[in-house]
Design an enzyme around this catalytic site. Structure first.
Site, PDB file in Angstrom:
ATOM      1  N   HIS A 485       8.363  49.055  63.810  1.00 16.49           N
ATOM      2  CA  HIS A 485       9.744  48.616  64.029  1.00 16.49           C
ATOM      3  C   HIS A 485      10.657  49.150  62.927  1.00 16.49           C
ATOM      4  O   HIS A 485      11.698  49.774  63.213  1.00 16.49           O
ATOM      5  CB  HIS A 485       9.779  47.076  64.064  1.00 16.49           C
ATOM      6  CG  HIS A 485      11.148  46.500  64.228  1.00 16.49           C
ATOM      7  ND1 HIS A 485      11.592  45.979  65.420  1.00 16.49           N
ATOM      8  CD2 HIS A 485      12.185  46.344  63.358  1.00 16.49           C
ATOM      9  CE1 HIS A 485      12.827  45.532  65.282  1.00 16.49           C
ATOM     10  NE2 HIS A 485      13.208  45.750  64.033  1.00 16.49           N
ATOM     11  N   GLU A 486      10.284  48.896  61.686  1.00 14.54           N
ATOM     12  CA  GLU A 486      11.132  49.338  60.579  1.00 14.54           C
ATOM     13  C   GLU A 486      11.196  50.858  60.494  1.00 14.54           C
ATOM     14  O   GLU A 486      12.230  51.426  60.131  1.00 14.54           O
ATOM     15  CB  GLU A 486      10.636  48.740  59.257  1.00 14.54           C
ATOM     16  CG  GLU A 486      10.652  47.222  59.201  1.00 14.54           C
ATOM     17  CD  GLU A 486      11.989  46.602  59.588  1.00 14.54           C
ATOM     18  OE1 GLU A 486      13.040  47.250  59.377  1.00 14.54           O
ATOM     19  OE2 GLU A 486      11.993  45.473  60.107  1.00 14.54           O
TER      20      GLU A 486
END
Length: 700
Positions: A485-486
């Site tokens: 995600h990051e």
């Protein structure tokens, strides 16, 4: 023609201050708290001189004579303050915190005065209405339009008396949100639970006990040390057979930074009310009904009513699944575990046991296949295949020995770089995030392109050292998803091809669309071909076996109804707090929370739960009246990912061709055009919710 910045002699820079060296990478190995105040004072003085010059009448306002010098002055200030803010988040110390808090009001004062500067506002409006405006690039046109909008939202058109109050609101709001975050950090760092008898830890995995033992040894204590950092407390809720222990750690986490924590100096109760009052007053000064309306002006969603309708519709779709999830969990907990009634500190534990029984695997079993080195290598390999880039280790000064630095190249050309800080530690803010250290832009005088740099920060379990023996860091599958995600955010920042700093990377992207690339990347964590490159069992080195993968995918949507409803609950609470709630009225924040739960939740936490006192996303982050963005953007990300699924070759979704299109139409364009236009350019149509429902096992 003489540039505005050359008209007056600039101040002399303080000597030997590493915060003022913008020639390359930040000097994290030499930056100290004592450097902050002189560096910020110098940069503020420098920026104010440029602003004064630009306020003067110009015969002809152009991009080169107005926007460029203003961007140059504010970028250096932003980069230096960004370094200070980052260090304050990841390496908190009394000296650094004091320097941050001393200088934050000065930055807010400058930012507010800039946004209220009528002379600058008039010049942006002159640019927008000029005959040359249609000849400017789309990116420059977007920057000018955004600036005109932001001046209005910044109070540029207010009467002088209201401007003064508006500026006061910004300063007080900044101080309160910082205090909110500090209280959460201090409460988290302060708590320690020592367990002497290993028998009380029955059910906990060995690696969790080893980390707790190492933490105790570091403090020269016997037994096992547990904290409120997520990798430490959550395994107790998930695995500990000791119900009393589960309740104890749950209660400590659920009441931190509240009036129930026993630490009144860290109580965020009044901070929450004061923050909400200031936000309401800010919106009222600008002629809007409430802060929710103000928050939505630069977003995709148009009105609070539109957001609430979206969330309530999603909640109604999820509710039958959530009710079924909860009924099954209660039945299992009662008949198989003897837990009646099911309490909040039981739900994670019972859910893990139910998952193990139903799907014949545990999260702990899966965790053995995700050692840090293999996960990071596999992530890089996927990105390289999707976007035809190369990722390799690079060299840079760092703020902690845990931090690594990498570069992204394409055909030998540098595209971007990033710091990777994966482990939880004392003095580091909880959660996971991406932030920009430097943005892409075209440099003046033909000096080339300034490439972007990102901070990628997580809070995973560090490699444990017990009795002198090192253990590799192992990630849960959820932590792997968080890392992807990051990294999606990082790709959005680093793979941009826009050369104008105001809309390159994530800059200028609507907040409710900024999660599209991050949530898009999460999907690859469920693909067989990806996981083969991502896994290696800690002892044997063998990749994830197909039989275990099949169990994982069968369990993918386990309790997805409950999880979706929980996110809807948080999002609705955030929107109602900033839309209909009067913080000066009789209703308390807790009463509003209870009201939202009565409408949405099927399983409510105990009355002592004070999760809002550490809800930093909306009280100390950028998600106020914007938490809905996660679900809003998930509609976009799921639909975008379905393009890869539709074109999958033999089940393999890794397509360089589709990846190239995603990069070209989504990542590369940054905020240079509306997010909806970028989505339609990639998908060829408007987004719909079908893929989101299907991915969550809630399709009709």
């Amino acid at each position: 023609m003489t540039s505005p910045s050359a008209a007056v002699a600039m101040p002399m820079a303080p000597q030997n201050n590493p915060l003022l060296d913008f020639s390359g990478l930040a000097h994290f190995d030499t930056i100290k708290a004592e450097h902050v105040t002189p560096a910020i004072a110098y940069l503020l003085e420098q920026a104010n001189i440029v602003v004064t010059q630009l306020e003067a009448p110009q015969a002809s306002v152009t991009w080169e004579t107005f926007v460029t010098p203003l961007e140059n002055a504010t970028e250096n200030l932003g980069r230096a303050w960004g370094i200070v803010g980052h260090l304050n988040a990841v390496m908190d110390s009394p000296e650094l915190r004091a320097a941050y808090n001393d200088n934050q009001p000065k930055l807010i004062e400058f930012s507010t005065s800039l946004s209220q500067n009528l002379a600058l506002f008039d010049k942006y409006k002159a640019l927008e209405s000029s005959a040359d405006f249609p000849t400017l690039s789309a990116a420059r046109q977007k920057i000018i339009k955004n600036a005109v909008r932001d001046f209005r939202l910044g109070g540029a058109e207010l009467p002088d008396a209201d401007k003064a109050r508006f500026a006061d609101i910004q300063e007080k709001h900044g101080a309160l949100t910082t205090r909110f975050s500090e209280n959460v950090l201090d409460a988290t760092n302060d708590y320690a639970l020592f367990v002497l008898d290993e028998a009380e830890l029955a059910g906990l995995p060995d690696d969790v006990k080893q980390a707790a033992r190492a933490a105790a040894q570091k403090d020269s204590k016997d037994g096992y040390k547990f904290t409120l950092h997520f990798p430490s407390y959550f395994p107790i809720l998930q695995y500990a057979d000791n119900r009393v222990l589960r309740e104890r750690i749950y209660r400590a986490n659920a009441t931190k930074a509240s009036e129930l924590s026993g630490k009144p100096e860290w109580d965020n109760t009044q901070n929450i009310v004061s923050i909400l009052k200031l936000r309401n007053e800010e919106a009222t000064l600008l002629g809007l009904k409430n802060f929710a309306e103000l928050s939505l002006v630069p977003k995709m969603a148009q009105t609070p009513e539109e957001v609430i309708a979206f969330l309530e519709d999603l909640g109604q779709r999820a509710r039958p699944f959530a009710e079924k999830d909860l009924a099954e969990l209660r039945e299992f907990a009662g008949t198989e575990l003897g837990i009646t009634p099911l309490e909040a500190w039981d739900s994670t534990y019972a859910s893990e046991k139910l998952r193990e029984q139903r799907y014949a695997f545990s999260e702990q079993e899966v965790k053995q296949y995700f050692p840090e080195t293999k996960v990071v290598q596999g992530l890089f390999a996927l990105v390289q295949k999707l976007f035809s880039v190369e990722i390799s280790l690079d060299q840079a000064p760092v703020w902690h020995s845990d931090v690594k630095f990498f570069k992204i190249e394409k055909e030998g050309k540098l595209l971007g770089q990033f710091y990777l800080d994966l482990y939880a530690r004392s003095g580091k803010r909880g959660g996971a995030w991406m932030d920009d250290a430097r943005a892409r832009r075209k440099l003046d005088h033909g000096a080339g392109i300034q490439t972007p740099i990102a901070y990628l920060t997580c809070n995973f379990s560090a490699p444990a050292v017990v009795d002198g023996a090192a253990k590799p860091a192992l990630f849960t599958h959820d932590e792997v998803i968080t890392l992807f995600h990051e990294f999606g955010h990082g790709l959005h920042h680093m793979l941009t091809q826009v050369d104008e700093i105001g809309v390159s990377g994530i800059s200028g992207v609507e907040w409710d669309a900024v999660e599209l690339p991050s949530q898009f990347m999460e999907n690859f964590c469920w693909e067989w071909d990806v996981l083969q490159e991502l896994t290696a069992e800690a002892t044997s080195g063998q990749p994830l076996p197909r039989v275990l993968f099949d169990k994982m995918t069968a369990a993918k949507n386990f309790q997805s109804g409950l999880q979706t409803l929980r996110q809807v609950e948080f999002s609705l609470l955030d929107m109602h707090l900033h839309d209909q709630y009067d913080p000066s009225g009789d209703q308390t924040v807790q009463e509003l929370i209870n009201q939202v739960r009565e409408q949405i939740a099927v399983f409510s936490p105990p009355a002592f739960n004070r999760f809002q006192h550490s809800f930093s996303h909306i009280f100390a982050g950028g998600y106020a009246a914007g938490y809905y963005s996660y679900k809003w953007a998930e509609v976009l990300s799921a639909d975008a990912y379905s393009a890869f699924e539709e074109l999958a070759n033999g089940g393999n979704v890794i397509s360089a061709e589709t990846g190239s299109k995603f990069q070209r139409e989504i990542l590369a364009v940054g905020g240079s055009r509306p997010a909806l236009e970028s989505f339609k350019a990639f998908r060829g149509r408007e987004p719909n919710i079908d893929a989101l429902l299907r991915h969550n096992g809630m399709a009709a």
